[in-house]
Design a protein around this motif. Structure first.
Motif, PDB file in Angstrom:
ATOM      1  N   VAL A   7      62.847  38.010  34.881  1.00  0.00           N
ATOM      2  CA  VAL A   7      62.444  36.724  35.453  1.00  0.00           C
ATOM      3  C   VAL A   7      61.627  36.947  36.718  1.00  0.00           C
ATOM      4  O   VAL A   7      60.593  36.307  36.932  1.00  0.00           O
ATOM      5  N   ALA A   8      62.065  37.871  37.551  1.00  0.00           N
ATOM      6  CA  ALA A   8      61.344  38.149  38.793  1.00  0.00           C
ATOM      7  C   ALA A   8      59.938  38.660  38.504  1.00  0.00           C
ATOM      8  O   ALA A   8      58.974  38.273  39.178  1.00  0.00           O
ATOM      9  N   GLU A   9      59.812  39.491  37.499  1.00  0.00           N
ATOM     10  CA  GLU A   9      58.493  40.022  37.131  1.00  0.00           C
ATOM     11  C   GLU A   9      57.579  38.915  36.630  1.00  0.00           C
ATOM     12  O   GLU A   9      56.414  38.842  37.018  1.00  0.00           O
ATOM     13  N   VAL A  10      58.111  38.032  35.801  1.00  0.00           N
ATOM     14  CA  VAL A  10      57.322  36.914  35.290  1.00  0.00           C
ATOM     15  C   VAL A  10      56.920  35.987  36.427  1.00  0.00           C
ATOM     16  O   VAL A  10      55.776  35.520  36.492  1.00  0.00           O
ATOM     17  N   GLN A  11      57.838  35.723  37.354  1.00  0.00           N
ATOM     18  CA  GLN A  11      57.526  34.862  38.491  1.00  0.00           C
ATOM     19  C   GLN A  11      56.427  35.473  39.351  1.00  0.00           C
ATOM     20  O   GLN A  11      55.530  34.766  39.818  1.00  0.00           O
ATOM     21  N   ALA A  12      56.485  36.778  39.576  1.00  0.00           N
ATOM     22  CA  ALA A  12      55.459  37.447  40.373  1.00  0.00           C
ATOM     23  C   ALA A  12      54.108  37.375  39.680  1.00  0.00           C
ATOM     24  O   ALA A  12      53.080  37.103  40.314  1.00  0.00           O
ATOM     25  N   ASP A  13      54.094  37.584  38.358  1.00  0.00           N
ATOM     26  CA  ASP A  13      52.841  37.499  37.606  1.00  0.00           C
ATOM     27  C   ASP A  13      52.279  36.085  37.649  1.00  0.00           C
ATOM     28  O   ASP A  13      51.068  35.885  37.796  1.00  0.00           O
ATOM     29  N   LEU A  14      53.153  35.103  37.523  1.00  0.00           N
ATOM     30  CA  LEU A  14      52.727  33.704  37.564  1.00  0.00           C
ATOM     31  C   LEU A  14      52.170  33.352  38.939  1.00  0.00           C
ATOM     32  O   LEU A  14      51.136  32.696  39.042  1.00  0.00           O
ATOM     33  N   LYS A  15      52.829  33.817  39.988  1.00  0.00           N
ATOM     34  CA  LYS A  15      52.340  33.566  41.337  1.00  0.00           C
ATOM     35  C   LYS A  15      50.964  34.188  41.532  1.00  0.00           C
ATOM     36  O   LYS A  15      50.057  33.540  42.091  1.00  0.00           O
ATOM     37  N   ASP A  16      50.770  35.408  41.069  1.00  0.00           N
ATOM     38  CA  ASP A  16      49.466  36.073  41.172  1.00  0.00           C
ATOM     39  C   ASP A  16      48.392  35.286  40.433  1.00  0.00           C
ATOM     40  O   ASP A  16      47.278  35.114  40.931  1.00  0.00           O
ATOM     41  N   LEU A  17      48.723  34.800  39.250  1.00  0.00           N
ATOM     42  CA  LEU A  17      47.760  34.031  38.463  1.00  0.00           C
ATOM     43  C   LEU A  17      47.386  32.740  39.180  1.00  0.00           C
ATOM     44  O   LEU A  17      46.202  32.390  39.275  1.00  0.00           O
ATOM     45  N   ILE A  18      48.367  32.035  39.710  1.00  0.00           N
ATOM     46  CA  ILE A  18      48.103  30.783  40.421  1.00  0.00           C
ATOM     47  C   ILE A  18      47.257  31.042  41.666  1.00  0.00           C
ATOM     48  O   ILE A  18      46.280  30.334  41.923  1.00  0.00           O
ATOM     49  N   ASP A  19      47.627  32.073  42.421  1.00  0.00           N
ATOM     50  CA  ASP A  19      46.857  32.421  43.621  1.00  0.00           C
ATOM     51  C   ASP A  19      45.414  32.750  43.262  1.00  0.00           C
ATOM     52  O   ASP A  19      44.477  32.331  43.954  1.00  0.00           O
ATOM     53  N   GLN A  20      45.244  33.472  42.187  1.00  0.00           N
ATOM     54  CA  GLN A  20      43.900  33.858  41.760  1.00  0.00           C
ATOM     55  C   GLN A  20      43.096  32.622  41.339  1.00  0.00           C
ATOM     56  O   GLN A  20      41.936  32.461  41.717  1.00  0.00           O
ATOM     57  N   GLU A  21      43.726  31.736  40.593  1.00  0.00           N
ATOM     58  CA  GLU A  21      43.043  30.537  40.119  1.00  0.00           C
ATOM     59  C   GLU A  21      42.684  29.602  41.273  1.00  0.00           C
ATOM     60  O   GLU A  21      41.673  28.926  41.233  1.00  0.00           O
ATOM     61  N   LEU A  22      43.517  29.569  42.297  1.00  0.00           N
ATOM     62  CA  LEU A  22      43.257  28.701  43.446  1.00  0.00           C
ATOM     63  C   LEU A  22      42.356  29.376  44.481  1.00  0.00           C
ATOM     64  O   LEU A  22      42.016  28.779  45.496  1.00  0.00           O
ATOM     65  N   GLY A  23      42.004  30.617  44.211  1.00  0.00           N
ATOM     66  CA  GLY A  23      41.138  31.331  45.135  1.00  0.00           C
ATOM     67  C   GLY A  23      41.858  31.850  46.359  1.00  0.00           C
ATOM     68  O   GLY A  23      41.234  32.166  47.364  1.00  0.00           O
ATOM     69  N   LEU A  24      43.167  31.925  46.281  1.00  0.00           N
ATOM     70  CA  LEU A  24      43.944  32.413  47.412  1.00  0.00           C
ATOM     71  C   LEU A  24      44.032  33.932  47.430  1.00  0.00           C
ATOM     72  O   LEU A  24      44.383  34.521  48.435  1.00  0.00           O
ATOM     73  N   LYS A  25      43.709  34.519  46.325  1.00  0.00           N
ATOM     74  CA  LYS A  25      43.794  35.960  46.229  1.00  0.00           C
ATOM     75  C   LYS A  25      42.452  36.477  45.731  1.00  0.00           C
ATOM     76  O   LYS A  25      41.930  36.020  44.726  1.00  0.00           O
ATOM     77  N   GLU A  26      41.913  37.402  46.464  1.00  0.00           N
ATOM     78  CA  GLU A  26      40.605  37.941  46.117  1.00  0.00           C
ATOM     79  C   GLU A  26      40.742  38.886  44.931  1.00  0.00           C
ATOM     80  O   GLU A  26      41.613  39.747  44.902  1.00  0.00           O
ATOM     81  N   THR A  27      39.905  38.695  43.945  1.00  0.00           N
ATOM     82  CA  THR A  27      39.932  39.589  42.796  1.00  0.00           C
ATOM     83  C   THR A  27      38.991  40.748  43.052  1.00  0.00           C
ATOM     84  O   THR A  27      37.960  40.608  43.698  1.00  0.00           O
ATOM     85  N   LYS A  28      39.375  41.887  42.550  1.00  0.00           N
ATOM     86  CA  LYS A  28      38.555  43.075  42.729  1.00  0.00           C
ATOM     87  C   LYS A  28      37.613  43.209  41.548  1.00  0.00           C
ATOM     88  O   LYS A  28      38.028  43.117  40.399  1.00  0.00           O
ATOM     89  N   GLN A  29      36.372  43.405  41.842  1.00  0.00           N
ATOM     90  CA  GLN A  29      35.404  43.659  40.797  1.00  0.00           C
ATOM     91  C   GLN A  29      34.775  45.003  41.079  1.00  0.00           C
ATOM     92  O   GLN A  29      34.417  45.311  42.213  1.00  0.00           O
ATOM     93  N   THR A  30      34.656  45.784  40.067  1.00  0.00           N
ATOM     94  CA  THR A  30      34.027  47.085  40.234  1.00  0.00           C
ATOM     95  C   THR A  30      32.734  47.096  39.450  1.00  0.00           C
ATOM     96  O   THR A  30      32.637  46.514  38.375  1.00  0.00           O
ATOM     97  N   PHE A  31      31.758  47.739  40.026  1.00  0.00           N
ATOM     98  CA  PHE A  31      30.465  47.842  39.367  1.00  0.00           C
ATOM     99  C   PHE A  31      30.154  49.317  39.172  1.00  0.00           C
ATOM    100  O   PHE A  31      30.379  50.140  40.065  1.00  0.00           O
ATOM    101  N   ASN A  32      29.616  49.599  38.057  1.00  0.00           N
ATOM    102  CA  ASN A  32      29.203  50.974  37.780  1.00  0.00           C
ATOM    103  C   ASN A  32      27.811  51.139  38.356  1.00  0.00           C
ATOM    104  O   ASN A  32      26.854  50.519  37.924  1.00  0.00           O
ATOM    105  N   THR A  33      27.667  51.993  39.361  1.00  0.00           N
ATOM    106  CA  THR A  33      26.364  52.182  40.016  1.00  0.00           C
ATOM    107  C   THR A  33      25.596  53.341  39.428  1.00  0.00           C
ATOM    108  O   THR A  33      24.466  53.600  39.834  1.00  0.00           O
ATOM    109  N   GLN A  34      26.200  53.998  38.462  1.00  0.00           N
ATOM    110  CA  GLN A  34      25.499  55.101  37.824  1.00  0.00           C
ATOM    111  C   GLN A  34      24.557  54.578  36.769  1.00  0.00           C
ATOM    112  O   GLN A  34      24.882  53.673  36.021  1.00  0.00           O
ATOM    113  N   ARG A  35      23.371  55.135  36.731  1.00  0.00           N
ATOM    114  CA  ARG A  35      22.424  54.732  35.694  1.00  0.00           C
ATOM    115  C   ARG A  35      22.498  55.726  34.560  1.00  0.00           C
ATOM    116  O   ARG A  35      22.682  56.906  34.761  1.00  0.00           O
ATOM    117  N   TYR A  36      22.250  55.210  33.410  1.00  0.00           N
ATOM    118  CA  TYR A  36      22.289  56.063  32.224  1.00  0.00           C
ATOM    119  C   TYR A  36      20.924  56.541  31.861  1.00  0.00           C
ATOM    120  O   TYR A  36      19.944  56.028  31.958  1.00  0.00           O
TER     121      TYR A  36
END
Length: 86
Positions: free
Chosen positions: A57-86
Motif C-alpha cells: 500500500v505504501a508503495e502504491v501511495q508513493a507512486d500515486l503521489k509521484d504521478l499526481i505531482d508530475q501531472e500538476l507540475g509539482l515535480k520536474e521530470t527528467k528528460q535526457t537527450f542523446n547528443t551523439q550523432r550517428y
C-alpha cells in the motif's frame, strides 16, 4: 521436539490446518509447547502478511503521489537527450 516443529511447519506450508488435518492434530497432540508453537506460527504468518500488505500500500501511495505531482507540475521530470550523432 525440533523435528516435530519442522513437521508442523511443513504441513502448514502445504495448507493443512489443525481443524482439517488429522496428521497435524496427531503431531501436536496434548503438548502445550506444540500448541503454543502452532498458535505463534499462525500469528507470525498473519503479521507477516499484514506487513507485506502495508508495504504494498505504501508503495502504491508513493507512486500515486509521484504521478499526481508530475501531472500538476509539482515535480520536474527528467528528460535526457542523446547528443551523439550517428
Amino acid at each position: 521436539m525440533d523435528k516435530l516443529k519442522l513437521n508442523i511447519v511443513e504441513l502448514i506450508d502445504e495448507g493443512h490446518t489443525l481443524e482439517s488435518s488429522t496428521e497435524l492434530q496427531a503431531l501436536i497432540g496434548e503438548s502445550e509447547e506444540l500448541k503454543k508453537f502452532y498458535a505463534d506460527l499462525l500469528r507470525s504468518e498473519n503479521q507477516l502478511e499484514d506487513f507485506m500488505n502495508q508495504a504494498g500500500v505504501a508503495e502504491v501511495q508513493a507512486d500515486l503521489k509521484d504521478l499526481i505531482d508530475q501531472e500538476l507540475g509539482l515535480k520536474e521530470t527528467k528528460q535526457t537527450f542523446n547528443t551523439q550523432r550517428y
